[in-house]
Design a protein around this motif. Sequence first.
Motif, PDB file in Angstrom:
ATOM      1  N   PHE A 144       4.768  -0.557   8.190  1.00  0.00           N
ATOM      2  CA  PHE A 144       4.941   0.968   7.511  1.00  0.00           C
ATOM      3  C   PHE A 144       6.398   0.801   7.436  1.00  0.00           C
ATOM      4  O   PHE A 144       7.174   0.586   8.246  1.00  0.00           O
ATOM      5  CB  PHE A 144       4.459   1.960   8.241  1.00  0.00           C
ATOM      6  CG  PHE A 144       2.934   2.197   7.928  1.00  0.00           C
ATOM      7  CD1 PHE A 144       2.161   1.295   8.518  1.00  0.00           C
ATOM      8  CD2 PHE A 144       2.619   3.145   6.940  1.00  0.00           C
ATOM      9  CE1 PHE A 144       0.561   1.876   8.186  1.00  0.00           C
ATOM     10  CE2 PHE A 144       1.146   3.294   6.510  1.00  0.00           C
ATOM     11  CZ  PHE A 144       0.275   2.570   7.307  1.00  0.00           C
ATOM     12  N   GLY A 145       6.855   1.498   6.108  1.00  0.00           N
ATOM     13  CA  GLY A 145       8.347   2.083   5.981  1.00  0.00           C
ATOM     14  C   GLY A 145       8.271   3.398   6.890  1.00  0.00           C
ATOM     15  O   GLY A 145       7.257   3.902   7.215  1.00  0.00           O
ATOM     16  N   GLN A 146       9.728   3.738   6.833  1.00  0.00           N
ATOM     17  CA  GLN A 146       9.898   5.242   7.398  1.00  0.00           C
ATOM     18  C   GLN A 146       9.283   6.453   6.671  1.00  0.00           C
ATOM     19  O   GLN A 146       9.436   7.529   7.104  1.00  0.00           O
ATOM     20  CB  GLN A 146      11.333   5.347   7.781  1.00  0.00           C
ATOM     21  CG  GLN A 146      11.916   4.334   8.721  1.00  0.00           C
ATOM     22  CD  GLN A 146      11.366   4.471  10.000  1.00  0.00           C
ATOM     23  OE1 GLN A 146      10.475   3.609  10.304  1.00  0.00           O
ATOM     24  NE2 GLN A 146      11.763   5.607  10.756  1.00  0.00           N
ATOM     25  N   GLY A 147       9.153   6.114   5.411  1.00  0.00           N
ATOM     26  CA  GLY A 147       8.761   7.250   4.517  1.00  0.00           C
ATOM     27  C   GLY A 147       9.631   8.053   3.852  1.00  0.00           C
ATOM     28  O   GLY A 147      10.869   8.064   4.240  1.00  0.00           O
ATOM     29  N   TYR A 173       0.758   5.458   0.487  1.00  0.00           N
ATOM     30  CA  TYR A 173       0.124   6.640   1.229  1.00  0.00           C
ATOM     31  C   TYR A 173       0.755   7.714   1.094  1.00  0.00           C
ATOM     32  O   TYR A 173       2.089   7.928   0.985  1.00  0.00           O
ATOM     33  CB  TYR A 173      -0.125   6.386   2.814  1.00  0.00           C
ATOM     34  CG  TYR A 173      -1.071   5.271   2.989  1.00  0.00           C
ATOM     35  CD1 TYR A 173      -0.612   3.735   3.061  1.00  0.00           C
ATOM     36  CD2 TYR A 173      -2.360   5.472   3.266  1.00  0.00           C
ATOM     37  CE1 TYR A 173      -1.471   2.968   3.618  1.00  0.00           C
ATOM     38  CE2 TYR A 173      -3.237   4.603   3.690  1.00  0.00           C
ATOM     39  CZ  TYR A 173      -2.905   3.149   3.840  1.00  0.00           C
ATOM     40  OH  TYR A 173      -3.496   2.119   4.117  1.00  0.00           O
ATOM     41  N   GLN A 213       1.059  11.608   2.841  1.00  0.00           N
ATOM     42  CA  GLN A 213       0.710  12.152   4.204  1.00  0.00           C
ATOM     43  C   GLN A 213       1.242  13.691   4.280  1.00  0.00           C
ATOM     44  O   GLN A 213       2.597  13.933   4.220  1.00  0.00           O
ATOM     45  CB  GLN A 213       1.590  11.521   5.522  1.00  0.00           C
ATOM     46  CG  GLN A 213       1.015  12.137   6.747  1.00  0.00           C
ATOM     47  CD  GLN A 213       1.381  11.225   8.001  1.00  0.00           C
ATOM     48  OE1 GLN A 213       2.353  10.603   8.041  1.00  0.00           O
ATOM     49  NE2 GLN A 213       0.792  11.307   9.124  1.00  0.00           N
ATOM     50  N   PHE A 226      -4.818   7.196   1.544  1.00  0.00           N
ATOM     51  CA  PHE A 226      -4.384   6.039   0.627  1.00  0.00           C
ATOM     52  C   PHE A 226      -4.277   6.547  -0.669  1.00  0.00           C
ATOM     53  O   PHE A 226      -5.274   7.291  -1.062  1.00  0.00           O
ATOM     54  CB  PHE A 226      -5.678   5.222   0.694  1.00  0.00           C
ATOM     55  CG  PHE A 226      -5.740   4.069  -0.192  1.00  0.00           C
ATOM     56  CD1 PHE A 226      -6.674   4.095  -1.140  1.00  0.00           C
ATOM     57  CD2 PHE A 226      -4.717   3.150  -0.322  1.00  0.00           C
ATOM     58  CE1 PHE A 226      -6.719   2.872  -2.273  1.00  0.00           C
ATOM     59  CE2 PHE A 226      -4.633   2.049  -1.068  1.00  0.00           C
ATOM     60  CZ  PHE A 226      -5.650   1.981  -2.152  1.00  0.00           C
ATOM     61  N   LEU A 286      -2.953   7.779  15.977  1.00  0.00           N
ATOM     62  CA  LEU A 286      -3.766   7.836  14.893  1.00  0.00           C
ATOM     63  C   LEU A 286      -4.741   6.581  14.926  1.00  0.00           C
ATOM     64  O   LEU A 286      -4.461   5.328  15.435  1.00  0.00           O
ATOM     65  CB  LEU A 286      -2.819   7.488  13.442  1.00  0.00           C
ATOM     66  CG  LEU A 286      -2.273   8.743  13.133  1.00  0.00           C
ATOM     67  CD1 LEU A 286      -0.887   8.521  12.236  1.00  0.00           C
ATOM     68  CD2 LEU A 286      -3.105   9.873  12.203  1.00  0.00           C
ATOM     69  N   GLY A 332      -7.826   8.556  10.305  1.00  0.00           N
ATOM     70  CA  GLY A 332      -8.027   9.871  10.880  1.00  0.00           C
ATOM     71  C   GLY A 332      -6.928  10.660  10.764  1.00  0.00           C
ATOM     72  O   GLY A 332      -5.924  10.499  10.490  1.00  0.00           O
ATOM     73  N   ASP A 333      -7.156  12.304  11.225  1.00  0.00           N
ATOM     74  CA  ASP A 333      -6.082  13.124  11.093  1.00  0.00           C
ATOM     75  C   ASP A 333      -5.290  13.031  12.336  1.00  0.00           C
ATOM     76  O   ASP A 333      -4.269  13.752  12.431  1.00  0.00           O
ATOM     77  CB  ASP A 333      -6.785  14.493  10.825  1.00  0.00           C
ATOM     78  CG  ASP A 333      -6.897  14.588   9.365  1.00  0.00           C
ATOM     79  OD1 ASP A 333      -7.845  15.550   9.304  1.00  0.00           O
ATOM     80  OD2 ASP A 333      -6.415  13.826   8.511  1.00  0.00           O
ATOM     81  N   LEU A 371      -0.568  -3.859   8.970  1.00  0.00           N
ATOM     82  CA  LEU A 371       0.314  -3.217   8.197  1.00  0.00           C
ATOM     83  C   LEU A 371       1.648  -2.906   8.856  1.00  0.00           C
ATOM     84  O   LEU A 371       1.631  -2.613  10.079  1.00  0.00           O
ATOM     85  CB  LEU A 371      -0.435  -1.875   7.524  1.00  0.00           C
ATOM     86  CG  LEU A 371      -1.577  -2.080   6.774  1.00  0.00           C
ATOM     87  CD1 LEU A 371      -1.947  -0.745   6.243  1.00  0.00           C
ATOM     88  CD2 LEU A 371      -1.346  -3.162   5.635  1.00  0.00           C
ATOM     89  N   PHE A 374       0.927  -1.124  -0.118  1.00  0.00           N
ATOM     90  CA  PHE A 374      -0.058  -0.079   0.176  1.00  0.00           C
ATOM     91  C   PHE A 374       0.900   1.190   0.163  1.00  0.00           C
ATOM     92  O   PHE A 374       1.814   1.274   0.894  1.00  0.00           O
ATOM     93  CB  PHE A 374      -1.023   0.243   1.282  1.00  0.00           C
ATOM     94  CG  PHE A 374      -1.702  -1.178   1.277  1.00  0.00           C
ATOM     95  CD1 PHE A 374      -1.164  -2.338   2.023  1.00  0.00           C
ATOM     96  CD2 PHE A 374      -3.097  -1.436   0.714  1.00  0.00           C
ATOM     97  CE1 PHE A 374      -2.069  -3.565   2.165  1.00  0.00           C
ATOM     98  CE2 PHE A 374      -3.699  -2.348   0.906  1.00  0.00           C
ATOM     99  CZ  PHE A 374      -3.308  -3.401   1.833  1.00  0.00           C
ATOM    100  N   SER A 401       7.764   7.068  11.487  1.00  0.00           N
ATOM    101  CA  SER A 401       6.856   6.444  10.700  1.00  0.00           C
ATOM    102  C   SER A 401       5.674   5.815  11.623  1.00  0.00           C
ATOM    103  O   SER A 401       5.784   6.280  12.995  1.00  0.00           O
ATOM    104  CB  SER A 401       7.302   5.237   9.919  1.00  0.00           C
ATOM    105  OG  SER A 401       6.221   4.900   8.898  1.00  0.00           O
ATOM    106  N   LEU A 459       4.445   7.137   2.332  1.00  0.00           N
ATOM    107  CA  LEU A 459       4.446   6.133   3.144  1.00  0.00           C
ATOM    108  C   LEU A 459       4.199   4.883   2.239  1.00  0.00           C
ATOM    109  O   LEU A 459       3.167   4.789   1.635  1.00  0.00           O
ATOM    110  CB  LEU A 459       3.707   6.057   4.417  1.00  0.00           C
ATOM    111  CG  LEU A 459       3.967   7.388   5.401  1.00  0.00           C
ATOM    112  CD1 LEU A 459       2.901   7.395   6.354  1.00  0.00           C
ATOM    113  CD2 LEU A 459       5.627   7.076   6.114  1.00  0.00           C
ATOM    114  N   GLY A 477      -3.583  12.705   8.737  1.00  0.00           N
ATOM    115  CA  GLY A 477      -3.305  11.372   8.619  1.00  0.00           C
ATOM    116  C   GLY A 477      -2.989  10.788   7.204  1.00  0.00           C
ATOM    117  O   GLY A 477      -3.240  11.773   6.308  1.00  0.00           O
ATOM    118  N   PRO A 478      -2.372   9.574   7.145  1.00  0.00           N
ATOM    119  CA  PRO A 478      -2.127   9.235   5.718  1.00  0.00           C
ATOM    120  C   PRO A 478      -3.209   9.164   4.977  1.00  0.00           C
ATOM    121  O   PRO A 478      -4.231   8.769   5.497  1.00  0.00           O
ATOM    122  CB  PRO A 478      -1.428   8.031   6.161  1.00  0.00           C
ATOM    123  CG  PRO A 478      -1.067   7.805   7.535  1.00  0.00           C
ATOM    124  CD  PRO A 478      -1.866   8.680   8.267  1.00  0.00           C
TER     125      PRO A 478
END
Lengths: 111, 113
Positions: A101-104, A36, A38, A46, B92, B105-106, A99, A34, B42, A87, A43-44
């Motif tokens: 997540f990577g560090q972005g 995203y 941000q 999609f 979050l 959400g934000d 999920l 996935f 992250s 992300l 928030g992230p």
Amino acid sequence: EDQVTQSPEALRLQEGESSSLNCSYTVSGLRGLFWYRQDPGKGPEFLFTLYSAGEEKEKERLKATLTKKESFLHITAPKPEDSATYLCAAGGSSNTGKLIFGQGTTLQVKP
Amino acid sequence: SAVISQKPSRDICQRGTSLTIQCQVDSQVTMMFWYRQQPGQSLTLIATANQGSEATYESGFVIDKFPISRPNLTFSTLTVSNMSPEDSSIYLCSVGESNQPQHFGDGTRLSIL
């Protein structure tokens, strides 16, 4: 252990200068990759889901691709409004919906 | 996609106190998740909130510190207990089904003095 690694950490581009973001994953039984976006204070949001190697998804200036070990987010002719943190996240083989997540990658596009 | 509302959006708290964060979804969902995002970092999953059963916590997170409620299919709360400056973070809430994208959400921006 399942892991997702993104590179580079930060990327500065001039408007119109195309580039790619990388997401490498080691996840047993990948059930979805996935992407995203941000924005600060949000928030992230999609962007894409990829399920199998060779799959590609496109949306405006963004195109996501997937191989058996990594995913790329290609940005073609970016604009300043594309500036954000991107992300990637991987869903593993369990049915928990979790999920990883990577560090972005923080992208800055200068006019 | 589902619309997720979190309250409060931000707060400044004294150390040793507790804060409850609310997450409201505009449709019924099976899976709800709580994440922590520390400054410049992250997302780290805290727990999965399951309706009708105990939350499932990830390694490094315990129920005494982060109690979670999930009274129905549209609502969940996360409490951050006995807060210290290390708990300053963004919290979050997200929703999503297995193999499907999660929607977020934000967030709640929490600072501990």
